[in-house]
Design a protein around this motif. Sequence first.
Motif, PDB file in Angstrom:
ATOM      1  N   GLN A  16       0.832  -1.186   0.000  1.00 23.70           N
ATOM      2  CA  GLN A  16       0.000   0.000   0.000  1.00 23.70           C
ATOM      3  C   GLN A  16       0.875   1.248   0.000  1.00 23.70           C
ATOM      4  O   GLN A  16       1.771   1.383   0.833  1.00 23.70           O
ATOM      5  CB  GLN A  16      -0.910   0.008   1.229  1.00 23.70           C
ATOM      6  CG  GLN A  16      -1.933   1.116   1.238  1.00 23.70           C
ATOM      7  CD  GLN A  16      -2.979   0.909   0.145  1.00 23.70           C
ATOM      8  OE1 GLN A  16      -3.506  -0.188  -0.013  1.00 23.70           O
ATOM      9  NE2 GLN A  16      -3.263   1.955  -0.608  1.00 23.70           N
ATOM     10  N   VAL A  17       0.630   2.148  -0.911  1.00 19.54           N
ATOM     11  CA  VAL A  17       1.390   3.392  -0.972  1.00 19.54           C
ATOM     12  C   VAL A  17       0.508   4.535  -0.497  1.00 19.54           C
ATOM     13  O   VAL A  17      -0.716   4.404  -0.366  1.00 19.54           O
ATOM     14  CB  VAL A  17       1.901   3.668  -2.406  1.00 19.54           C
ATOM     15  CG1 VAL A  17       2.847   2.567  -2.856  1.00 19.54           C
ATOM     16  CG2 VAL A  17       0.734   3.798  -3.381  1.00 19.54           C
ATOM     17  N   SER A  18       1.134   5.673  -0.228  1.00 23.58           N
ATOM     18  CA  SER A  18       0.382   6.841   0.220  1.00 23.58           C
ATOM     19  C   SER A  18      -0.279   7.524  -0.962  1.00 23.58           C
ATOM     20  O   SER A  18       0.132   7.364  -2.112  1.00 23.58           O
ATOM     21  CB  SER A  18       1.311   7.820   0.943  1.00 23.58           C
ATOM     22  OG  SER A  18       2.353   8.235   0.089  1.00 23.58           O
ATOM     23  N   SER A  22       5.845  11.715  -1.055  1.00 19.82           N
ATOM     24  CA  SER A  22       6.683  12.523  -0.184  1.00 19.82           C
ATOM     25  C   SER A  22       7.885  13.025  -0.973  1.00 19.82           C
ATOM     26  O   SER A  22       8.088  12.661  -2.125  1.00 19.82           O
ATOM     27  CB  SER A  22       7.158  11.693   1.013  1.00 19.82           C
ATOM     28  OG  SER A  22       7.946  10.610   0.570  1.00 19.82           O
ATOM     29  N   ALA A  23       8.697  13.855  -0.320  1.00 18.37           N
ATOM     30  CA  ALA A  23       9.911  14.339  -0.981  1.00 18.37           C
ATOM     31  C   ALA A  23      10.887  13.181  -1.125  1.00 18.37           C
ATOM     32  O   ALA A  23      11.308  12.585  -0.136  1.00 18.37           O
ATOM     33  CB  ALA A  23      10.532  15.462  -0.158  1.00 18.37           C
ATOM     34  N   SER A  24      11.237  12.837  -2.355  1.00 23.66           N
ATOM     35  CA  SER A  24      12.012  11.623  -2.600  1.00 23.66           C
ATOM     36  C   SER A  24      13.422  11.669  -2.029  1.00 23.66           C
ATOM     37  O   SER A  24      14.047  10.633  -1.859  1.00 23.66           O
ATOM     38  CB  SER A  24      12.083  11.360  -4.109  1.00 23.66           C
ATOM     39  OG  SER A  24      12.684  12.459  -4.767  1.00 23.66           O
ATOM     40  N   ASP A  25      13.944  12.886  -1.730  1.00 24.77           N
ATOM     41  CA  ASP A  25      15.304  12.979  -1.228  1.00 24.77           C
ATOM     42  C   ASP A  25      15.362  13.119   0.296  1.00 24.77           C
ATOM     43  O   ASP A  25      16.427  13.326   0.865  1.00 24.77           O
ATOM     44  CB  ASP A  25      16.022  14.170  -1.868  1.00 24.77           C
ATOM     45  CG  ASP A  25      15.314  15.490  -1.583  1.00 24.77           C
ATOM     46  OD1 ASP A  25      14.146  15.449  -1.140  1.00 24.77           O
ATOM     47  OD2 ASP A  25      15.931  16.554  -1.804  1.00 24.77           O
ATOM     48  N   GLU A  26      14.208  13.001   0.964  1.00 24.31           N
ATOM     49  CA  GLU A  26      14.161  13.195   2.406  1.00 24.31           C
ATOM     50  C   GLU A  26      14.516  11.908   3.136  1.00 24.31           C
ATOM     51  O   GLU A  26      14.120  10.817   2.737  1.00 24.31           O
ATOM     52  CB  GLU A  26      12.767  13.661   2.826  1.00 24.31           C
ATOM     53  CG  GLU A  26      12.689  14.168   4.254  1.00 24.31           C
ATOM     54  CD  GLU A  26      11.357  14.831   4.553  1.00 24.31           C
ATOM     55  OE1 GLU A  26      11.244  15.467   5.606  1.00 24.31           O
ATOM     56  OE2 GLU A  26      10.435  14.703   3.718  1.00 24.31           O
ATOM     57  N   VAL A  75       6.961   5.532   7.257  1.00 21.55           N
ATOM     58  CA  VAL A  75       6.353   4.204   7.256  1.00 21.55           C
ATOM     59  C   VAL A  75       6.435   3.562   5.879  1.00 21.55           C
ATOM     60  O   VAL A  75       6.590   2.345   5.747  1.00 21.55           O
ATOM     61  CB  VAL A  75       4.886   4.290   7.738  1.00 21.55           C
ATOM     62  CG1 VAL A  75       4.192   2.947   7.576  1.00 21.55           C
ATOM     63  CG2 VAL A  75       4.828   4.731   9.198  1.00 21.55           C
ATOM     64  N   THR A  76       6.354   4.369   4.841  1.00 22.82           N
ATOM     65  CA  THR A  76       6.377   3.820   3.479  1.00 22.82           C
ATOM     66  C   THR A  76       7.778   3.815   2.880  1.00 22.82           C
ATOM     67  O   THR A  76       7.949   3.458   1.716  1.00 22.82           O
ATOM     68  CB  THR A  76       5.442   4.628   2.560  1.00 22.82           C
ATOM     69  OG1 THR A  76       5.879   5.991   2.526  1.00 22.82           O
ATOM     70  CG2 THR A  76       4.015   4.561   3.044  1.00 22.82           C
ATOM     71  N   GLY A  77       8.787   4.211   3.659  1.00 24.50           N
ATOM     72  CA  GLY A  77      10.156   4.245   3.156  1.00 24.50           C
ATOM     73  C   GLY A  77      10.892   2.939   3.375  1.00 24.50           C
ATOM     74  O   GLY A  77      10.310   1.918   3.753  1.00 24.50           O
ATOM     75  N   ARG A  78      12.187   2.968   3.112  1.00 28.81           N
ATOM     76  CA  ARG A  78      13.032   1.785   3.255  1.00 28.81           C
ATOM     77  C   ARG A  78      14.317   2.161   4.004  1.00 28.81           C
ATOM     78  O   ARG A  78      14.801   3.292   3.907  1.00 28.81           O
ATOM     79  CB  ARG A  78      13.389   1.196   1.889  1.00 28.81           C
ATOM     80  CG  ARG A  78      12.186   0.650   1.114  1.00 28.81           C
ATOM     81  CD  ARG A  78      11.568  -0.532   1.811  1.00 28.81           C
ATOM     82  NE  ARG A  78      10.434  -1.100   1.075  1.00 28.81           N
ATOM     83  CZ  ARG A  78       9.163  -0.797   1.319  1.00 28.81           C
ATOM     84  NH1 ARG A  78       8.873   0.096   2.262  1.00 28.81           N
ATOM     85  NH2 ARG A  78       8.202  -1.378   0.635  1.00 28.81           N
ATOM     86  N   ALA A  88      19.086   4.946   8.574  1.00 27.24           N
ATOM     87  CA  ALA A  88      18.138   6.022   8.313  1.00 27.24           C
ATOM     88  C   ALA A  88      17.026   5.455   7.438  1.00 27.24           C
ATOM     89  O   ALA A  88      17.179   4.400   6.815  1.00 27.24           O
ATOM     90  CB  ALA A  88      18.823   7.195   7.604  1.00 27.24           C
ATOM     91  N   VAL A  89      15.887   6.129   7.429  1.00 26.98           N
ATOM     92  CA  VAL A  89      14.781   5.736   6.562  1.00 26.98           C
ATOM     93  C   VAL A  89      14.762   6.660   5.355  1.00 26.98           C
ATOM     94  O   VAL A  89      14.671   7.889   5.490  1.00 26.98           O
ATOM     95  CB  VAL A  89      13.428   5.815   7.295  1.00 26.98           C
ATOM     96  CG1 VAL A  89      12.293   5.480   6.332  1.00 26.98           C
ATOM     97  CG2 VAL A  89      13.401   4.860   8.481  1.00 26.98           C
ATOM     98  N   LYS A  90      14.881   6.091   4.188  1.00 22.61           N
ATOM     99  CA  LYS A  90      14.792   6.840   2.944  1.00 22.61           C
ATOM    100  C   LYS A  90      13.326   6.911   2.525  1.00 22.61           C
ATOM    101  O   LYS A  90      12.677   5.878   2.306  1.00 22.61           O
ATOM    102  CB  LYS A  90      15.607   6.139   1.849  1.00 22.61           C
ATOM    103  CG  LYS A  90      15.529   6.778   0.478  1.00 22.61           C
ATOM    104  CD  LYS A  90      16.331   8.057   0.404  1.00 22.61           C
ATOM    105  CE  LYS A  90      16.427   8.554  -1.037  1.00 22.61           C
ATOM    106  NZ  LYS A  90      17.177   9.819  -1.122  1.00 22.61           N
ATOM    107  N   CYS A  91      12.798   8.116   2.441  1.00 26.14           N
ATOM    108  CA  CYS A  91      11.381   8.294   2.105  1.00 26.14           C
ATOM    109  C   CYS A  91      11.209   8.211   0.589  1.00 26.14           C
ATOM    110  O   CYS A  91      11.201   9.230  -0.113  1.00 26.14           O
ATOM    111  CB  CYS A  91      10.874   9.615   2.640  1.00 26.14           C
ATOM    112  SG  CYS A  91      10.922   9.715   4.440  1.00 26.14           S
ATOM    113  N   ASN A  92      11.070   7.000   0.101  1.00 31.32           N
ATOM    114  CA  ASN A  92      10.980   6.784  -1.344  1.00 31.32           C
ATOM    115  C   ASN A  92       9.609   6.293  -1.794  1.00 31.32           C
ATOM    116  O   ASN A  92       9.439   5.845  -2.935  1.00 31.32           O
ATOM    117  CB  ASN A  92      12.053   5.790  -1.790  1.00 31.32           C
ATOM    118  CG  ASN A  92      11.942   4.453  -1.064  1.00 31.32           C
ATOM    119  OD1 ASN A  92      11.013   4.234  -0.276  1.00 31.32           O
ATOM    120  ND2 ASN A  92      12.884   3.573  -1.318  1.00 31.32           N
ATOM    121  N   ASP A  93       8.618   6.347  -0.867  1.00 30.51           N
ATOM    122  CA  ASP A  93       7.231   5.971  -1.217  1.00 30.51           C
ATOM    123  C   ASP A  93       7.121   4.540  -1.733  1.00 30.51           C
ATOM    124  O   ASP A  93       6.282   4.231  -2.584  1.00 30.51           O
ATOM    125  CB  ASP A  93       6.660   6.928  -2.267  1.00 30.51           C
ATOM    126  CG  ASP A  93       6.603   8.353  -1.775  1.00 30.51           C
ATOM    127  OD1 ASP A  93       6.113   8.572  -0.654  1.00 30.51           O
ATOM    128  OD2 ASP A  93       7.072   9.259  -2.495  1.00 30.51           O
TER     129      ASP A  93
END
Length: 420
Positions: A16-18, A22-26, A75-78, A88-93
């Motif tokens: 499930q994605v949002s 989100s900002a892909s570089d965050e 939550v949706t990052g890796r 760290a968690v990479k917010c890559n959706d």
Amino acid sequence: MGDQKSRVNVHSVLTQVSSRPSASDETYPLTRLDHAMGHHTIHVIFYYEKSPFGSFDMDPIRVTLSEVLSSYPPVTGRLTRDDAGNWAVKCNDAGVRVLRARVGITLDEWLRSADGNEERDLTVWEDMPEVPNTWSPFRIQAFSEAHHGQAITFPPFFKPPAPPDRKFSVNNSKSTSYLEAKLQKQTPSVKMSTATFKFSDSVVKQCLSEIHDKCPDASPFDLLAALFWIRVVHLKGPKHDDHTHSLSLCVDFRRLLQEPLPYGYFGNALNFSLLSLNEEEMDCSMLGRVAELVHCHVSGLKEEEFWATLHWLDLQKEEGGKYAPPFAMYGPEFTCVSMEHMIIGDQPVMYSMNFDSAKPVHVSCHVGNAEGEGLILVMPSAEAGLARTVMVTLPEEETAKLCEDQSILHLKPTMLLRSI
């Protein structure tokens, strides 16, 4: 349950994605406490009498989940490593895993017949692979408010606590001395099992009145931590070393700081400290006295202990800024966790997760890799007032003995998910 096949049948896994990227570089660096507790995982299970998914059609729920996930980009990052080698968690959706499963019995039958080990199948956890860039570290979070079109009561807050300007010494800190000793200890590998005890509001009130002369300000946590500590010490038998019994106490610090963290803080604010008593103080007839000592220890914890712990973790960094390897926080000492912070006013937060006007009838919480002497979690209960649920994880033989302990059975607890 032995080696018999699990009754939990997982038949599909969705991602499930949002609804809003989100900002892909965050990135969100994991904190010092997160790194220290890397051996452990948390698994929370909400039980409802009626399925919140109706006829098992999850499409409406998934729409709501997509909206909620937009507020929780970690939550949706890796997971990834930064330049120093820290997590760290990479917010890559990339999305969160949603697992669909069936259990071919009723809820009442499950709570009566399943054991604590079988219950873990409901969480369907998988260990992190060596390369976690495609692995989802999260499963579904509660999202009932959004499903009913309500604002999130405690919106997420991701900024970790900033230490005050003043410095905190680790030399005189009880917590850091305890953590230092933890590093030298080995956790024995034994088969653990879990049992759940639910104590009614009336029973807890009666017990508190009986120890009022010894500890007039005792909380349900003080009472139940003392009771189970005494009974577990009794069943373990006499010690043959220094005749001292120790209890590791875990409390949440977010509301105890001079500048409190919001309830919605999406992070780790736990503090571990050690209470040690001699055999005379642990006498079976001194419940009020032990409850008083637990109460004084917990209520006497100061903000300085929390910051000193964080400073000590910083001092353990390797050259280049990499955090030290994780170690057993929930163990190897006998450990008791207070979840009193999950009660706001007189409402237990974990039992306010409404689906179609129905609240959970039971909530379980398991800590992964909690080994050693054992673990107690004193949690809110579905019943209003001072009712509490106690989840106990012990070496298998000790769990069986505790379930037959007359001092505990005298309080007429409802026993659920007992290991056989």
